[in-house]
Design a protein around this motif. Sequence first.
Motif, PDB file in Angstrom:
ATOM      1  N   PRO A  41      84.864  -9.984 -50.684  1.00  0.00           N
ATOM      2  CA  PRO A  41      85.409  -8.842 -51.423  1.00  0.00           C
ATOM      3  C   PRO A  41      86.639  -8.225 -50.772  1.00  0.00           C
ATOM      4  CG  PRO A  41      83.018  -8.693 -51.278  1.00  0.00           C
ATOM      5  CD  PRO A  41      83.432  -9.832 -50.392  1.00  0.00           C
ATOM      6  N   SER A  42      86.731  -8.345 -49.452  1.00  0.00           N
ATOM      7  CA  SER A  42      87.841  -7.718 -48.717  1.00  0.00           C
ATOM      8  C   SER A  42      89.071  -8.620 -48.596  1.00  0.00           C
ATOM      9  CB  SER A  42      87.369  -7.325 -47.319  1.00  0.00           C
ATOM     10  OG  SER A  42      86.951  -8.493 -46.601  1.00  0.00           O
ATOM     11  N   PHE A  43      89.032  -9.831 -49.204  1.00  0.00           N
ATOM     12  CA  PHE A  43      90.107 -10.801 -48.993  1.00  0.00           C
ATOM     13  C   PHE A  43      91.482 -10.233 -49.348  1.00  0.00           C
ATOM     14  CE2 PHE A  43      93.010 -13.964 -50.758  1.00  0.00           C
ATOM     15  CZ  PHE A  43      93.118 -14.852 -49.714  1.00  0.00           C
ATOM     16  N   PHE A  44      91.616  -9.669 -50.524  1.00  0.00           N
ATOM     17  CA  PHE A  44      92.927  -9.218 -50.980  1.00  0.00           C
ATOM     18  C   PHE A  44      93.405  -8.007 -50.177  1.00  0.00           C
ATOM     19  CE2 PHE A  44      91.113 -11.551 -54.536  1.00  0.00           C
ATOM     20  CZ  PHE A  44      92.140 -12.418 -54.825  1.00  0.00           C
ATOM     21  N   GLN A  45      92.500  -7.078 -49.872  1.00  0.00           N
ATOM     22  CA  GLN A  45      92.868  -5.921 -49.066  1.00  0.00           C
ATOM     23  C   GLN A  45      93.293  -6.331 -47.655  1.00  0.00           C
ATOM     24  OE1 GLN A  45      89.004  -4.005 -50.299  1.00  0.00           O
ATOM     25  NE2 GLN A  45      90.224  -2.138 -50.028  1.00  0.00           N
ATOM     26  N   ALA A  46      92.723  -7.430 -47.158  1.00  0.00           N
ATOM     27  CA  ALA A  46      93.069  -7.895 -45.813  1.00  0.00           C
ATOM     28  C   ALA A  46      94.508  -8.399 -45.729  1.00  0.00           C
ATOM     29  CB  ALA A  46      92.115  -9.003 -45.380  1.00  0.00           C
ATOM     30  N   MET A  47      95.101  -8.750 -46.869  1.00  0.00           N
ATOM     31  CA  MET A  47      96.482  -9.214 -46.879  1.00  0.00           C
ATOM     32  C   MET A  47      97.467  -8.087 -46.577  1.00  0.00           C
ATOM     33  SD  MET A  47      96.567 -12.528 -47.615  1.00  0.00           S
ATOM     34  CE  MET A  47      95.104 -12.672 -46.577  1.00  0.00           C
ATOM     35  N   GLY A  48      97.109  -6.867 -46.960  1.00  0.00           N
ATOM     36  CA  GLY A  48      97.992  -5.724 -46.795  1.00  0.00           C
ATOM     37  C   GLY A  48      97.601  -4.642 -47.783  1.00  0.00           C
ATOM     38  N   GLU A  49      98.270  -3.504 -47.704  1.00  0.00           N
ATOM     39  CA  GLU A  49      97.856  -2.346 -48.499  1.00  0.00           C
ATOM     40  C   GLU A  49      98.319  -2.423 -49.950  1.00  0.00           C
ATOM     41  OE1 GLU A  49      98.213   2.563 -48.343  1.00  0.00           O
ATOM     42  OE2 GLU A  49      99.202   1.310 -46.837  1.00  0.00           O
ATOM     43  N   TRP A  50      99.496  -3.017 -50.191  1.00  0.00           N
ATOM     44  CA  TRP A  50     100.114  -2.965 -51.515  1.00  0.00           C
ATOM     45  C   TRP A  50     100.278  -4.357 -52.121  1.00  0.00           C
ATOM     46  CZ3 TRP A  50     101.622   1.552 -54.070  1.00  0.00           C
ATOM     47  CH2 TRP A  50     101.543   2.729 -53.316  1.00  0.00           C
ATOM     48  N   ALA A  51     100.148  -4.415 -53.449  1.00  0.00           N
ATOM     49  CA  ALA A  51     100.475  -5.611 -54.217  1.00  0.00           C
ATOM     50  C   ALA A  51     101.640  -5.279 -55.136  1.00  0.00           C
ATOM     51  CB  ALA A  51      99.280  -6.066 -55.053  1.00  0.00           C
ATOM     52  N   VAL A  52     102.656  -6.134 -55.147  1.00  0.00           N
ATOM     53  CA  VAL A  52     103.832  -5.957 -55.988  1.00  0.00           C
ATOM     54  C   VAL A  52     103.740  -6.946 -57.149  1.00  0.00           C
ATOM     55  CG1 VAL A  52     106.355  -6.108 -56.115  1.00  0.00           C
ATOM     56  CG2 VAL A  52     105.252  -5.183 -54.062  1.00  0.00           C
ATOM     57  N   VAL A  53     103.872  -6.438 -58.371  1.00  0.00           N
ATOM     58  CA  VAL A  53     103.765  -7.285 -59.571  1.00  0.00           C
ATOM     59  C   VAL A  53     105.014  -7.085 -60.414  1.00  0.00           C
ATOM     60  CG1 VAL A  53     102.409  -7.884 -61.597  1.00  0.00           C
ATOM     61  CG2 VAL A  53     101.255  -6.992 -59.552  1.00  0.00           C
ATOM     62  N   THR A  54     105.731  -8.164 -60.691  1.00  0.00           N
ATOM     63  CA  THR A  54     106.897  -8.069 -61.574  1.00  0.00           C
ATOM     64  C   THR A  54     106.486  -8.375 -63.017  1.00  0.00           C
ATOM     65  OG1 THR A  54     107.555 -10.400 -61.329  1.00  0.00           O
ATOM     66  CG2 THR A  54     108.392  -8.830 -59.684  1.00  0.00           C
ATOM     67  N   GLY A  55     107.248  -7.837 -63.964  1.00  0.00           N
ATOM     68  CA  GLY A  55     106.864  -7.981 -65.367  1.00  0.00           C
ATOM     69  C   GLY A  55     105.519  -7.351 -65.620  1.00  0.00           C
ATOM     70  N   ALA A  56     105.304  -6.151 -65.045  1.00  0.00           N
ATOM     71  CA  ALA A  56     103.962  -5.570 -64.974  1.00  0.00           C
ATOM     72  C   ALA A  56     103.586  -4.719 -66.171  1.00  0.00           C
ATOM     73  CB  ALA A  56     103.849  -4.721 -63.699  1.00  0.00           C
ATOM     74  N   GLY A  57     104.486  -4.508 -67.110  1.00  0.00           N
ATOM     75  CA  GLY A  57     104.196  -3.597 -68.199  1.00  0.00           C
ATOM     76  C   GLY A  57     103.310  -4.158 -69.274  1.00  0.00           C
ATOM     77  N   ASP A  58     103.181  -5.474 -69.322  1.00  0.00           N
ATOM     78  CA  ASP A  58     102.481  -6.097 -70.445  1.00  0.00           C
ATOM     79  C   ASP A  58     101.914  -7.447 -70.023  1.00  0.00           C
ATOM     80  OD1 ASP A  58     101.650  -5.871 -73.079  1.00  0.00           O
ATOM     81  OD2 ASP A  58     103.664  -5.398 -73.802  1.00  0.00           O
TER      82      ASP A  58
END
Length: 306
Positions: A41-58
Amino acid sequence: MELVVQQFFTVLGLILCLHLILKCFGFSKYLFPRLWGLLPPSFFQAMGEWAVVTGAGDGIGKAYSIELANRGMNIVMISRTLEKMQTVALEIGQTTGRKVKIIQADFTKSKIYEHIKENLKGLEIGILVNNVGMLHSPDPCCFLAAPDNDENLINCNVTSAVKMTRLVLKQMEQRRKGLILNISSSVGGFPCPLYALYSASKAFVTTFSKALQAEYKSKGIIVQAVTPYGISTPMTKNPSTNIITKSSRDFVQESLNHVTHGNETFGCLAHAVLGCIMNQIPLWVLHSTRVQECFLNIIKAKQRKV
């Protein structure tokens, strides 16, 4: 002579069997993900605090923003559609309590990256989803029949992946961890008539991803090309979902379980099976004028019904 022929076909049969075994082994990661190791469960959080997503509106970008927030990440949403991003950000805040930062930018333009860089300063970025993309034309067509928006498409589909990766990869390298998901397409896996420029742009994204994975895997960074077939999104005119055409939400939820399973993934079992079938069709069939005309006629017939 008969012995030589017999030995030849025996070796050929063994090679074909080995090929099928390897294919089945590849499918096992979709059929039996537990055998490949479930992500903690902690895998993604272990990568770092923030996730950046482009084209994120839809579409897919919206789905990645929501799902990564559900998995504990703060989200940076980047798109040109401010109102859509604000709606998604409100949903994320209310349902997950995670932080959301919005950056408005038009990826068809080339002079946006200093603005994005300034807004990303000070953030520990653990995940980058290079999702933004566009089609050459709303409907499949020959290259000269499409609008003359070549520069916009290349900026959006190709330049964005390169520039955004350059912005975040350095800090990932310094921290020796990070995840970059480059959303490509299965039509980038072969020269696809009627989608010539789009197909070529996605081929670049897939090749770029695989080369980066080879360069940076020893530094603790995962770079993966995600190459789906049909997904119901506004870009594809929101077709009805079925066993092949997935909703953005369902596809993203499944594909995130495979981020450690190689430098390329179809993202889901149905698309992996379809990919295996498509790979058996000779290119001369797909490239034949008759097949292209038949495909265009089917599209026109559907449009007349609408």
